[in-house]
Write a protein that holds these residues in place. Structure first.
Motif, short mmCIF file in Angstrom:
data_model
loop_
_atom_site.label_atom_id
_atom_site.label_comp_id
_atom_site.label_asym_id
_atom_site.label_seq_id
_atom_site.Cartn_x
_atom_site.Cartn_y
_atom_site.Cartn_z
N VAL A 132 -3.70 7.09 -2.46
CA VAL A 132 -3.27 5.80 -1.92
C VAL A 132 -3.67 4.69 -2.89
O VAL A 132 -4.84 4.61 -3.30
CB VAL A 132 -3.90 5.53 -0.53
CG1 VAL A 132 -3.38 4.22 0.04
CG2 VAL A 132 -3.59 6.68 0.42
N ARG B 123 0.85 -1.18 0.00
CA ARG B 123 0.00 0.00 0.00
C ARG B 123 0.89 1.23 0.00
O ARG B 123 1.74 1.39 0.89
CB ARG B 123 -0.90 -0.02 1.23
CG ARG B 123 -1.82 1.17 1.32
CD ARG B 123 -2.76 1.06 2.50
NE ARG B 123 -3.88 0.16 2.18
CZ ARG B 123 -5.08 0.30 2.73
NH1 ARG B 123 -5.32 1.24 3.62
NH2 ARG B 123 -6.05 -0.53 2.40
N TRP C 197 -3.83 11.60 6.42
CA TRP C 197 -3.78 10.55 5.40
C TRP C 197 -3.00 9.33 5.89
O TRP C 197 -3.37 8.20 5.61
CB TRP C 197 -3.23 11.10 4.08
CG TRP C 197 -4.30 11.79 3.32
CD1 TRP C 197 -4.76 13.07 3.53
CD2 TRP C 197 -5.14 11.23 2.32
NE1 TRP C 197 -5.80 13.34 2.69
CE2 TRP C 197 -6.06 12.24 1.93
CE3 TRP C 197 -5.20 10.00 1.68
CZ2 TRP C 197 -7.02 12.02 0.94
CZ3 TRP C 197 -6.15 9.79 0.69
CH2 TRP C 197 -7.06 10.79 0.34
N GLU D 172 -3.18 0.40 -3.72
CA GLU D 172 -2.77 -0.88 -3.17
C GLU D 172 -2.65 -1.91 -4.30
O GLU D 172 -3.43 -1.90 -5.24
CB GLU D 172 -3.81 -1.37 -2.14
CG GLU D 172 -3.39 -2.65 -1.48
CD GLU D 172 -3.89 -2.79 -0.05
OE1 GLU D 172 -4.31 -1.79 0.55
OE2 GLU D 172 -3.84 -3.92 0.44
N GLU E 296 -5.20 7.52 8.53
CA GLU E 296 -6.36 6.85 7.99
C GLU E 296 -6.01 5.64 7.13
O GLU E 296 -6.68 4.62 7.18
CB GLU E 296 -7.19 7.85 7.16
CG GLU E 296 -8.58 7.34 6.81
CD GLU E 296 -9.45 8.43 6.18
OE1 GLU E 296 -10.44 8.08 5.52
OE2 GLU E 296 -9.11 9.62 6.36
N HIS E 297 -4.91 5.76 6.34
CA HIS E 297 -4.65 4.71 5.34
C HIS E 297 -3.44 3.83 5.63
O HIS E 297 -3.23 2.85 4.92
CB HIS E 297 -4.53 5.35 3.96
CG HIS E 297 -5.81 5.99 3.51
ND1 HIS E 297 -6.94 5.26 3.23
CD2 HIS E 297 -6.15 7.29 3.34
CE1 HIS E 297 -7.91 6.08 2.87
NE2 HIS E 297 -7.46 7.32 2.94
N VAL F 156 -7.26 3.29 -3.11
CA VAL F 156 -7.81 3.26 -1.76
C VAL F 156 -8.38 4.63 -1.40
O VAL F 156 -9.38 4.75 -0.69
CB VAL F 156 -6.73 2.83 -0.74
CG1 VAL F 156 -7.28 2.83 0.67
CG2 VAL F 156 -6.17 1.46 -1.12
N GLY F 157 -7.74 5.69 -1.88
CA GLY F 157 -8.22 7.04 -1.58
C GLY F 157 -7.46 8.06 -2.40
O GLY F 157 -6.34 7.80 -2.83
#
Lengths: 185, 185
Positions: free
Chosen positions: B17, B2, B56, B19, B59-60, B29-30
């Motif tokens: 983001v 990721r 960020w 993955e 969260e990720h 992912v975002g």
């Protein structure tokens, strides 16, 4: 007022703390250099600069941080590292709510020597005299950091007056705008 | 793996983001943009970038952070802010022990479009296709951040092989040096 001056750099980041007010003899509280190894990864070097600056803030609790304003025109090869080290110093101060001021190299030189084009030796000599030191601080980055702090203390009264004038001007404009709006509605 | 890609900037800092692994379809992912007001003080803008990046990362939880390598040759007017925003992103990652990789704009373009001189629209179109999105991410900084993350995932196997080869070579040299020392003493 107590000011931490920072002469930003990745290999050598000069730091110097000066206490005093304009028009009175100034006192050096501390001076040093935060170093990072040239062969380390950039992100690790930035982390080491952060750790160094944090230690100086913890130990000396300055009320202001004065950082050299970096220009992209000069020293193209090293300017990116200098800009990045200065960002770390500004960030550390801002996180603690400490006001940050940027001064250009020529402002600093002019403040301590009377000439914006003074050389390193002249700056070192004046820093030594103004802070009543036994010898010029070494390396030059350390002397430059002290010069930045001195520059900030001496320029602060003028800058505060300027800021007050700007704020007052904005207030007057707002009042005038409000008054003119009142007339038209 | 990721990866958080960061297209650094003070006004707009693109973050994305992704993955996946090389050779398999990738997943977004975002994606987003960290913005700071152009009229704010530089130190406060850097603090806002830090807060955005930290969110960020929280969260990720990326395993790698890929940041665009900034060159002093381009866009002299904005390059200092870009360098400073990139320093903040690298610092946030390093503080958490997350490895940081820097990729040049042409490496990123070449990775996702096959050409190091592709334009923004082409990069956006390929990011949209590779991540199977309904539309190109806006603004371009957000698409560039995703492209950086994709580039890192695709280049990682080659980079790991290179790192292993360098490490192995050093080990062999050390063994050889040790052996030759053993002979002379």
């Amino acid at each position: 007022m107590r000011v931490l001056g920072v002469d930003p750099g990745l290999t050598r980041c000069g730091v110097g703390v000066v206490e005093g007010v304009a028009g009175r003899p100034l006192t050096m509280v501390g001076v040093g250099v935060v170093r990072t190894p040239a062969d380390a990864e950039l992100s690790h070097r930035l982390l080491a600069v952060e750790e160094g600056i944090e230690q100086w803030l913890d130990e000396h609790r300055p009320e202001f941080v004065a950082v050299e304003r970096v220009f992209s025109q000069h020293n193209v090869r090293t300017v990116m590292g200098t800009a990045q080290a200065s960002a770390v110093a500004m960030l550390c101060a801002a996180r603690r709510g400490i006001p940050v001021a940027l001064h250009t190299p020529s402002e600093v030189k002019a403040a301590v020597t009377g000439s914006g084009r003074a050389d390193k030796a002249q700056v070192g000599a004046m820093v030594t005299r103004l802070l009543r030191l036994a010898a010029p601080p070494k390396p030059a980055d350390a002397a430059d950091a002290l010069a930045l702090a001195i520059c900030h203390i001496w320029r602060a009264p003028a800058q505060n007056r300027l800021r007050q004038a700007v704020a007052q001007n904005r207030l007057q404009q707002a009042v005038a705008l409000h008054a003119s709006k009142g007339r038209t509605t």
